[in-house]
Design a protein around this motif. Structure first.
Motif, PDB file in Angstrom:
ATOM      1  N   GLY A 153       0.810  -1.211   0.000  1.00  0.00           N
ATOM      2  CA  GLY A 153       0.000   0.000   0.000  1.00  0.00           C
ATOM      3  C   GLY A 153       0.842   1.258   0.000  1.00  0.00           C
ATOM      4  O   GLY A 153       0.567   2.211  -0.741  1.00  0.00           O
ATOM      5  N   GLY A 154       1.869   1.282   0.825  1.00  0.00           N
ATOM      6  CA  GLY A 154       2.729   2.459   0.884  1.00  0.00           C
ATOM      7  C   GLY A 154       3.451   2.699  -0.428  1.00  0.00           C
ATOM      8  O   GLY A 154       3.606   3.847  -0.868  1.00  0.00           O
ATOM      9  N   GLN A 155       3.889   1.606  -1.054  1.00  0.00           N
ATOM     10  CA  GLN A 155       4.564   1.749  -2.336  1.00  0.00           C
ATOM     11  C   GLN A 155       3.601   2.252  -3.414  1.00  0.00           C
ATOM     12  O   GLN A 155       3.970   3.094  -4.233  1.00  0.00           O
ATOM     13  CB  GLN A 155       5.172   0.403  -2.739  1.00  0.00           C
ATOM     14  CG  GLN A 155       6.352  -0.009  -1.871  1.00  0.00           C
ATOM     15  CD  GLN A 155       6.789  -1.444  -2.122  1.00  0.00           C
ATOM     16  OE1 GLN A 155       5.995  -2.283  -2.567  1.00  0.00           O
ATOM     17  NE2 GLN A 155       8.051  -1.745  -1.840  1.00  0.00           N
ATOM     18  N   GLN A 156       2.377   1.754  -3.401  1.00  0.00           N
ATOM     19  CA  GLN A 156       1.391   2.229  -4.376  1.00  0.00           C
ATOM     20  C   GLN A 156       1.107   3.719  -4.176  1.00  0.00           C
ATOM     21  O   GLN A 156       0.951   4.466  -5.149  1.00  0.00           O
ATOM     22  CB  GLN A 156       0.090   1.427  -4.246  1.00  0.00           C
ATOM     23  CG  GLN A 156       0.204  -0.015  -4.715  1.00  0.00           C
ATOM     24  CD  GLN A 156      -1.138  -0.717  -4.703  1.00  0.00           C
ATOM     25  OE1 GLN A 156      -2.058  -0.321  -5.416  1.00  0.00           O
ATOM     26  NE2 GLN A 156      -1.253  -1.766  -3.902  1.00  0.00           N
ATOM     27  N   GLN A 157       1.039   4.137  -2.908  1.00  0.00           N
ATOM     28  CA  GLN A 157       0.767   5.546  -2.667  1.00  0.00           C
ATOM     29  C   GLN A 157       1.921   6.416  -3.147  1.00  0.00           C
ATOM     30  O   GLN A 157       1.718   7.517  -3.661  1.00  0.00           O
ATOM     31  CB  GLN A 157       0.492   5.771  -1.173  1.00  0.00           C
ATOM     32  CG  GLN A 157      -0.149   7.110  -0.855  1.00  0.00           C
ATOM     33  CD  GLN A 157      -1.526   7.273  -1.477  1.00  0.00           C
ATOM     34  OE1 GLN A 157      -1.669   7.385  -2.683  1.00  0.00           O
ATOM     35  NE2 GLN A 157      -2.558   7.264  -0.627  1.00  0.00           N
ATOM     36  N   ARG A 158       3.152   5.916  -2.996  1.00  0.00           N
ATOM     37  CA  ARG A 158       4.298   6.671  -3.500  1.00  0.00           C
ATOM     38  C   ARG A 158       4.276   6.738  -5.031  1.00  0.00           C
ATOM     39  O   ARG A 158       4.689   7.747  -5.612  1.00  0.00           O
ATOM     40  CB  ARG A 158       5.603   6.050  -2.994  1.00  0.00           C
ATOM     41  CG  ARG A 158       5.961   6.515  -1.577  1.00  0.00           C
ATOM     42  CD  ARG A 158       7.281   5.967  -1.131  1.00  0.00           C
ATOM     43  NE  ARG A 158       7.130   4.621  -0.589  1.00  0.00           N
ATOM     44  CZ  ARG A 158       8.149   3.818  -0.277  1.00  0.00           C
ATOM     45  NH1 ARG A 158       9.393   4.233  -0.484  1.00  0.00           N
ATOM     46  NH2 ARG A 158       7.944   2.626   0.226  1.00  0.00           N
ATOM     47  N   VAL A 159       3.800   5.676  -5.671  1.00  0.00           N
ATOM     48  CA  VAL A 159       3.654   5.714  -7.132  1.00  0.00           C
ATOM     49  C   VAL A 159       2.640   6.785  -7.521  1.00  0.00           C
ATOM     50  O   VAL A 159       2.853   7.553  -8.468  1.00  0.00           O
ATOM     51  CB  VAL A 159       3.219   4.331  -7.679  1.00  0.00           C
ATOM     52  CG1 VAL A 159       2.855   4.443  -9.162  1.00  0.00           C
ATOM     53  CG2 VAL A 159       4.321   3.304  -7.488  1.00  0.00           C
ATOM     54  N   SER A 160       1.536   6.878  -6.783  1.00  0.00           N
ATOM     55  CA  SER A 160       0.522   7.886  -7.106  1.00  0.00           C
ATOM     56  C   SER A 160       1.058   9.295  -6.864  1.00  0.00           C
ATOM     57  O   SER A 160       0.712  10.233  -7.584  1.00  0.00           O
ATOM     58  CB  SER A 160      -0.759   7.640  -6.309  1.00  0.00           C
ATOM     59  OG  SER A 160      -0.561   7.886  -4.940  1.00  0.00           O
TER      60      SER A 160
END
Length: 656
Positions: A153-160
């Protein structure tokens, strides 16, 4: 005295209502919001669920429009902007970070980050480099090729967040960015926002968590659609406008429309291929209809054309430009008409006529040694082999000079050669035709009969003038005259010209008749052509069914990818960009199916040819079938594409 700086964003009496259609009750979510946000601020809008904060964010980000009130972006009334200008605002001024991340599931991390740059027309090398640099900066250098489901989840948020920064991210709109994260990931994301705020980005954070809101430099509290608290209202930050936004509405050097379209088309093609690979089974079933349709049209047309050409070749031996003429009694009464040598000479001068051949023929006693037979003796000029597309098998045919000099020569039909001479060569032997000796100079190829008449193989052929002088002395005119038109295209004109000429020469007495064999043969060919077209139309039905399959699949694709459409709109895609995206996908489907259909038709044609079927592949049929497949994709893909393009961004983002 410090001069007031124009707010970056200014809302005046903003209201938002839902409902009111079809008797539905009106629900007002925002009640007269007044708000100013200056460049460089780090603002948190905090409130409980249902307070209207997400609706406010959608209006701020130009994803939704207010029911009433005024929204000014850098002093310009947003309500006056068209759809493309709103898309430009979302693309170049805003960057969105959502609680649910809203990443496109079929794209890698780097490809998700690149999406806003695609619609800005950034060349692929530049956007690849920038996306990689952003992901590396956010600690995802080793995860660039990973799909969203392969990231935490944290990695996806950083991608966004990286995606929000792709085109500059001057204003970051973050909706509950830590809501779906664990505490450690939430701290990391908030640390990133602080870094961005320190770098001069304007941060607008939407949250229900007061501890998260407290980390902002200005906290605005919203309750029941109204602002009830604003920690920075008394001391508005008077930061200067960043260079990127200072002249946002001034004309600048933008990428050309061709460059933008080129990048979007490249992206659309790549996305189309990936979607087809992800949904292999469905794609294959859809392609099957197009493949079968294209292949069947091509093969059916090839079969029909092969049959037509075979018939035409067979009819060609009878002469596809042949007409027959003879003297008759006129319907008005009087003697039988006579076709004189002068009449035939005049007919030869007509431009529509290439050859004229008078014919006299009757059964005559023909003898050789002790063999005596009643044989049809065909007296005609030297044009006979050419007019009937008939070749000499042995020896030669007589010449025009031999005809003129009354030479007593004869050419045998194939059956007559066997009846008189068996297997030995007849050339040089003498036949007695009636009471006149004729020297055999040749033998014709085996031919058969035309239209049930006597077989040509049972005849012998002598020069016309020799026949009149030595065999048919009582004949004052030919039994009939064979005429050949200059081409199959002018047979009807040739018939009219001959008729007009003879009417003038015979004193307007129609004491002759003309039989147009060429017209009959052309009618047969036309019938065959009509049958070929009918076969093609029947086969085209399967192509139509394939097109309906394409539309069905594209409608399913639009429904399944509703959120993706919303993401693309939020990152700056215009309606025509979405339309182009889905039209491209339908075109890729049909073009792939069309090309495969052509290959399948070739294989089927080879197979049918090997079993003896006549196949004539037409370039026009192949191009036509392929063109129909492409048009089918365009026509049947348009409605789903238009449906996708007309979606409301907010509704699409909320879709599954």
């Amino acid at each position: 005295m410090v001069e007031a700086v124009t707010p970056l964003i200014e809302l005046k009496a903003i209201r938002k209502q839902y409902g009111g259609l079809d008797g539905a009750p009106v629900v007002e979510v925002l009640h007269g919001i007044d708000l100013r946000i200056h460049a460089g601020e780090f603002v948190a809008i905090v409130g409980q669920s249902g307070s209207g904060k997400s609706t406010l964010m959608h209006i701020l980000g130009c994803l939704d429009s207010p029911s009433s009130g005024d929204y000014f972006f850098q002093g310009k009334d947003v309500a006056r902007l068209d759809a493309d200008s709103l898309a430009r605002l979302r693309r170049e001024a805003f960057g969105f970070v959502f609680q649910g991340y809203h990443l496109i599931p079929t794209e890698s991390a780097r490809e998700n980050v690149e999406v806003p740059a695609v619609y800005a027309g950034t060349p692929i090398e530049q956007r690849n480099a920038r996306a990689s640099a952003l992901l590396e900066r956010l600690g995802l250098a080793e995860r660039q090729a990973n799909r969203p489901h392969q990231l935490s989840g944290g990695q996806q948020q950083r991608v966004s967040i990286a995606r929000a920064l792709m085109n500059g991210g001057h204003i970051i709109l973050a909706d509950e960015p830590t809501g779906a994260l664990d505490s450690q990931s939430g701290k990391e994301v908030m640390a990133l926002f602080h870094e961005l705020a320190d770098a001069g980005h304007t941060i607008i954070l939407i949250t229900h968590d007061r501890s998260v809101a407290a980390q902002a430099r200005r906290v605005i509290e919203i309750r029941d659609g109204q602002i009830v608290g604003d920690s920075g209202k008394a001391e508005q930050t008077q930061a200067p406008m960043p260079d990127a936004l200072a002249n946002f509405w001034e004309p600048t050097a933008q990428p050309t429309e061709r460059a933008v379209q080129g990048e979007e088309l490249r992206e659309a093609l790549r996305a189309a291929w990936r979607t087809m690979r992800v949904n292999r089974a469905r794609t294959l079933l859809t392609l099957l209809g197009i493949i079968i349709g294209v292949a069947s049209v091509i093969v059916m047309m090839a079969v029909g054309e092969g049959a037509r050409q075979r018939v035409m070749a067979q009819m060609g031996t009878m002469g596809t430009t042949i007409m027959y003429m003879s003297g008759t009694k006129p319907v008005t009464g009087g003697p039988r008409g006579i076709l004189s040598d002068e009449d035939l000479a005049a007919v030869r001068t007509l431009p529509e006529i290439s050859r004229v051949m008078p014919v006299i023929g009757d059964p005559i006693t023909v003898r050789f040694a002790n063999v005596s037979l009643q044989v049809y003796v065909f007296a005609a000029n030297e044009e006979m082999p050419s007019m009937h597309h008939w070749r000499v098998a042995e020896g030669r045919y007589y010449t025009a000079q031999e005809d003129k000099s009354l030479a007593p020569v004869v050419v045998l039909g194939a059956a007559m050669r066997k009846r008189f001479f068996g297997d030995k060569s007849p050339v040089g032997e003498l036949l007695l035709i009636g009471n006149s000796p004729f020297e055999v100079i040749g033998v014709m190829e085996e031919r058969g009969a035309d239209s049930g008449a006597q077989s040509y193989d049972d005849m012998v052929f002598i020069p016309y003038q020799a026949g009149r002088a030595r065999v048919y002395q009582a004949q004052t005119q030919p039994d009939y005259v064979v005429m050949e038109a200059a081409s199959s295209d002018v047979v009807f004109e040739a018939e009219r010209s001959v008729r007009d000429l003879l009417m003038a020469r015979h004193g307007d007495r129609e004491d002759f008749s003309i039989g147009n064999a060429a017209a009959r043969l052309q009618a047969e060919a036309s019938t065959r052509r009509s049958m070929t077209i009918m076969l093609g139309l029947i086969a085209a039905v399967s192509l139509l069914v394939g097109g309906i399959g394409v539309m069905n699949v594209m409608l399913m694709s639009v429904k399944e990818r509703t959120r993706e459409i919303g993401i693309r709109m939020a990152t700056g895609a215009r309606q025509r960009d979405i339309l182009r995206q889905f039209l491209t996908e339908s075109m890729v489907l049909t073009v792939s199916g069309g090309m495969t259909g052509i290959a399948l038709a070739a294989l089927l044609g080879i197979g049918l040819a090997l079993v003896g079927m006549d196949m004539v592949f037409s370039v026009s049929a192949i191009v036509g079938a392929f063109g129909c497949a492409v048009i089918t994709g365009l026509v049947f893909g348009f409605m789903p594409a238009r449906t996708a393009a007309r979606m409301d961004p907010v509704v699409a983002l909320a879709g599954e």
